[in-house]
Write an enzyme that holds these catalytic residues in place. Structure first.
Site, PDB file in Angstrom:
ATOM      1  N   ASP A  85       0.939  -1.281   0.110  1.00 34.99           N
ATOM      2  CA  ASP A  85       0.004  -0.212  -0.034  1.00 34.99           C
ATOM      3  C   ASP A  85       0.776   1.303   0.031  1.00 34.99           C
ATOM      4  OD1 ASP A  85       0.607  -0.787   2.510  1.00 34.99           O
ATOM      5  OD2 ASP A  85      -0.502   0.775   3.268  1.00 34.99           O
ATOM      6  N   GLU A 148       0.050  -0.995   5.629  1.00 37.05           N
ATOM      7  CA  GLU A 148       1.202  -0.410   6.572  1.00 37.05           C
ATOM      8  C   GLU A 148       1.020   0.837   6.795  1.00 37.05           C
ATOM      9  OE1 GLU A 148       5.333   1.285   7.289  1.00 37.05           O
ATOM     10  OE2 GLU A 148       4.061   1.631   5.683  1.00 37.05           O
TER      11      GLU A 148
END
Length: 461
Positions: A85, A148
Site C-alpha cells: 500500500d 502499513e
C-alpha cells in the site's frame, strides 16, 4: 556467474515489474467484500503474489489483508517484510503519480521507494538465489502487508488473528542503509473541541497523520478575514512557501503552501497548517474559535518539530530527539480536530509524552483521543542479525565506516521479534518518500540487487 552477477542480470525485469506495481493505485479506500482495505491494496497484493508464483515460488493470500511468498525449507525461517500500500499522492507532481514514467534515469511514482521498489528488488534477489542453485538450510518467506501506511491491520490479521509463526530472523527494506537497530516509539492523537457559532469558518489541511501537511485552507467571510488579508504581504516576505488568497462568493479563501515530508522527519518539510495558524496569530485576528486556535498554535506548536513548546522535547543518546508533526486539521460545523503524529525516543516512557500533550491541550479545553501507536524497537548493535547485515552492506558498498542507525520512522520490524529495517535508501539517495515526484534512480538498482541477494543468502544458508 556468481550470485551478485546473477541478481544484476534481472535488472530490466525489475524495472518493468516496479513500473507495473506503481500503476496500481494502492491507497486505502472504503472496504469492499473480500477487500478490507479497498480495491487498490488488494490488486497490488495480488500482483506481487502472482509475480512470485511466476518465479516458481509458493504463494498464499490471506483474505487480502496480507500474503506470503515462500522459497526453500528448513526448521528456521528468514523473513522479508514489506508493504504494497502507499500514502495518498497529494498535489503538484510533474509526473503522473501512478504511471511509472522514466525520465533522466529515474522511475517516478508513488511507492517506488516506499515500499514497492525495494520489495520487487528483494523478490528478484530471492529468484537469483533460486536460479543459481545455491543451497539454503532455512526457509525464505516474503511477507507482504496491504495496510502499513494507515493502521497495520494487515499484520494484526496475519500474526494476530491467524497466529502465523514469526520468522526466526527478518528484515524489512523500508528505511535507509545500513541497518536500523532502533526505531522511536510512535503515537497518534487527535485533539478535539466543540465550538459554538463558528459555522462561517472552515479550516482544512493535510491528508495523513504521517505526512507533513503540504496544503491548508481557511475559508472566512470577507469582513471577518480582512485583518488577515491585510497581513499576508508582510507574512510572505522572505519566505519560500507562500500563503495565497482569493475571493469567492463573498468569502476569502486562504491557501497555505508547504512542503511535504515523512512525519518521522518533519524538519525536512514545511508545515502548511502551522504556517496558516502563524499567519492568523500574527495578523491580530480576534474573535471566537479562530482566535483561540491561532493562540493555541502560537503558544504550543509554533513552527517547531520537536514539541518544545508542549514540554515534550525529550531526547536520548541512541535515538535522538522527539519529533512532532501536525498531519491534519479540520474545523467544520463547529467541530475542531487536530491530528498529531509523535515519534519519541526509545528510552522515554510513553505516558510522559501523553501527559504533556494532554496538559497543554486541556488548557484550551481540548480533549485528546489516542488513535494509534507503536512501541519503540531496539535490537542491540552486537546482535547476530545486525552484525550480519552490516557485514554484507560493507562488503558490497565498501563503506567500511558505516554504523547502525536509529530512526523515527515506523517499519514492520516492530511487528515481530528479531527484525530490523535494512535499506533501502543508500547514502547518496534523496529521501523523497511521501513527497511529490517520489523517484528511484535506476542506477541504484544494481547495488540494491547485490546487497539483498547477499543478505538473504547469508542469513538463509
Amino acid at each position: 556467474m556468481n550470485l551478485q552477477e546473477k541478481a544484476i542480470s534481472y535488472k530490466e525485469e525489475v524495472i518493468n515489474a516496479i513500473q507495473e506495481a506503481i500503476r496500481i493505485k494502492s491507497v486505502e479506500e472504503a472496504p469492499l467484500p473480500g477487500k478490507p482495505f479497498g480495491k487498490g491494496p488488494a490488486e497490488a497484493l495480488s500482483y506481487f503474489l502472482q509475480l512470485g508464483e511466476s518465479m516458481g515460488f509458493e504463494v498464499e493470500n490471506f483474505d487480502n489483508y496480507a500474503g506470503h511468498i515462500d522459497f526453500g525449507s528448513g526448521d528456521e525461517t528468514i523473513g522479508i517484510l514489506g508493504h504494497v500500500d502507499v500514502v495518498p499522492e497529494g498535489e503538484g507532481w510533474s509526473h503522473p503519480p501512478y504511471a511509472g514514467e522514466i525520465e533522466d534515469g529515474k522511475i517516478y511514482g508513488r511507492g517506488v521507494l516506499d515500499d514497492k521498489g525495494p520489495m520487487i528488488t528483494c523478490l528478484y534477489a530471492m529468484k537469483a538465489i533460486k536460479d543459481s542453485g545455491l543451497k539454503t538450510g532455512k526457509k525464505i518467506r516474503m511477507i507482504l502487508g496491504a495496510n502499513e501506511e494507515s493502521g497495520w491491520g494487515c499484520m494484526d490479521h496475519y500474526f494476530g488473528k491467524l497466529n502465523m509463526p514469526h520468522p526466526d530472523l527478518s528484515f524489512t527494506p523500508d528505511s535507509t542503509f545500513p541497518v536500523t537497530f532502533a526505531e522511536k516509539g510512535i503515537m497518534q492523537v487527535v485533539l478535539k473541541k466543540r465550538y459554538e457559532n463558528s459555522e462561517n469558518i472552515k479550516i482544512k489541511g493535510g491528508n495523513a497523520f504521517n505526512s507533513v501537511s503540504e496544503k491548508a485552507f481557511l475559508e472566512i467571510s470577507e469582513d471577518s478575514g480582512k485583518i488577515i488579508s491585510d497581513h499576508i504581504n508582510s507574512f510572505n516576505k522572505d519566505k519560500n512557501y507562500k500563503i495565497e488568497m482569493e475571493k469567492k462568493s463573498g468569502n476569502l479563501i486562504f491557501t497555505s503552501n508547504g512542503k511535504s515530508a515523512h512525519a518521522s522527519r518533519p524538519d525536512k518539510g514545511y508545515n502548511a497548517i502551522s504556517a496558516l495558524m502563524k499567519l492568523i496569530s500574527e495578523s491580530g485576528y480576534r474573535g471566537g474559535a479562530l482566535e483561540e486556535i491561532g493562540i493555541f498554535f502560537s503558544e504550543k506548536i509554533k513552527m517547531e518539530t520537536n514539541g518544545r513548546s508542549m514540554g515534550i522535547a525529550f531526547e536520548d543518546q541512541d535515538s535522538g530527539q522527539l519529533s512532532l508533526n501536525i498531519g491534519m486539521i479540520s474545523l467544520e460545523n463547529n467541530n475542531l480536530e487536530i491530528s498529531v503524529d509523535i515519534r519519541y525516543p526509545v528510552t522515554v516512557e510513553k505516558d510522559a509524552v501523553l501527559k504533556g500533550i494532554e496538559k497543554n491541550a486541556s488548557e484550551f479545553g481540548m480533549e485528546m483521543e489516542i488513535t494509534g501507536g507503536k512501541d519503540p524497537l531496539y535490537v542491540p548493535r552486537d546482535h547476530f542479525l545486525v552484525k550480519t547485515l552490516m557485514d554484507v552492506y560493507k562488503d558490497v558498498t565498501g563503506d567500511m565506516d558505516a554504523q547502525p542507525i536509529a530512526i523515527g520512522g515506523g517499519t514492520y520490524a516492530r511487528a515481530i521479534k528479531n527484525c530490523v529495517a535494512f535499506g533501502s535508501l543508500l547514502k547518496d539517495q534523496e529521501d523523497n518518500m511521501h513527497q511529490k515526484d517520489e523517484y528511484l534512480e535506476i542506477g541504484k538498482i544494481d547495488t540494491w540487487l547485490k546487497i539483498y541477494a547477499e543478505a538473504i543468502y547469508k542469513l538463509a544458508k
